[in-house]
Design a protein around this motif. Structure first.
Motif, PDB file in Angstrom:
ATOM      1  N   LYS A 111       0.839  -1.202   0.000  1.00  0.00           N
ATOM      2  CA  LYS A 111       0.000   0.000   0.000  1.00  0.00           C
ATOM      3  C   LYS A 111       0.875   1.255   0.000  1.00  0.00           C
ATOM      4  O   LYS A 111       0.611   2.208  -0.735  1.00  0.00           O
ATOM      5  CB  LYS A 111      -0.923  -0.013   1.210  1.00  0.00           C
ATOM      6  CG  LYS A 111      -1.881   1.164   1.245  1.00  0.00           C
ATOM      7  CD  LYS A 111      -2.833   1.086   2.419  1.00  0.00           C
ATOM      8  CE  LYS A 111      -3.836   2.198   2.286  1.00  0.00           C
ATOM      9  NZ  LYS A 111      -4.006   3.009   3.427  1.00  0.00           N
ATOM     10  N   ASP A 114       2.368   1.721  -3.416  1.00  0.00           N
ATOM     11  CA  ASP A 114       1.360   2.264  -4.335  1.00  0.00           C
ATOM     12  C   ASP A 114       1.172   3.757  -4.115  1.00  0.00           C
ATOM     13  O   ASP A 114       1.092   4.532  -5.074  1.00  0.00           O
ATOM     14  CB  ASP A 114       0.009   1.545  -4.157  1.00  0.00           C
ATOM     15  CG  ASP A 114      -0.020   0.171  -4.800  1.00  0.00           C
ATOM     16  OD1 ASP A 114       0.828  -0.099  -5.681  1.00  0.00           O
ATOM     17  OD2 ASP A 114      -0.891  -0.642  -4.420  1.00  0.00           O
ATOM     18  N   GLU A 115       1.116   4.185  -2.842  1.00  0.00           N
ATOM     19  CA  GLU A 115       0.962   5.610  -2.528  1.00  0.00           C
ATOM     20  C   GLU A 115       2.170   6.403  -3.030  1.00  0.00           C
ATOM     21  O   GLU A 115       2.021   7.498  -3.575  1.00  0.00           O
ATOM     22  CB  GLU A 115       0.783   5.807  -1.021  1.00  0.00           C
ATOM     23  CG  GLU A 115      -0.558   5.330  -0.511  1.00  0.00           C
ATOM     24  CD  GLU A 115      -0.652   5.307   1.017  1.00  0.00           C
ATOM     25  OE1 GLU A 115       0.348   5.663   1.700  1.00  0.00           O
ATOM     26  OE2 GLU A 115      -1.716   4.913   1.511  1.00  0.00           O
TER      27      GLU A 115
END
Length: 134
Positions: A111, A114-115
């Protein structure tokens, strides 16, 4: 000022530059006052500032018998030089290799990766829009 790739600062020089970047300008007394106790000797700060001036990182204006120093190299310019030097010297000039190293060392989650990718895409698109306006 265009910096040479080989332009590096010692730890003491970098500490003083960090203070000058924050202050934007100041005397040796102003710079010294920003250090935590025990503060370095006035002569030590003065010597390091003069070395930074010889290296082209700092300039000064005379006000009576006092010199007010200011950075000639921006923090972002120096940071960029250091990061590109790190990438060249330790990651075979490969940004993906450097980014992968830091992702592993920081133990980023998928995550978070991805950010990071989304933030990078946003920054790149902002940069392209700004270049078109010029």
């Amino acid at each position: 000022m265009v910096m040479s790739k080989k332009m590096h600062l010692t730890k003491a020089e970098e500490q003083i530059m960090q203070i000058l970047w924050d202050l934007e300008n100041g005397s040796v007394k102003d710079i010294r006052s920003r250090f935590h106790d025990p503060k370095p000797a006035r002569n030590t700060v003065s010597t390091v500032v003069r070395i930074l001036e010889r290296k082209g990182f700092v300039g000064h204006k005379a006000h009576g018998n006092m010199h007010i120093y200011h950075p000639l190299v921006s923090k972002s310019e120096y940071s960029k030089s250091q990061l590109f030097g790190l990438m060249e010297n330790y990651f075979n000039n490969s940004f993906p290799a450097m980014a992968s190293f830091f992702a592993r060392e920081k133990d980023l989650t998928l995550k978070e990766l991805d950010e990071l990718l989304e933030d990078t895409k946003e920054e790149l698109s902002k940069g392209k829009k700004n270049k078109k306006r010029k």
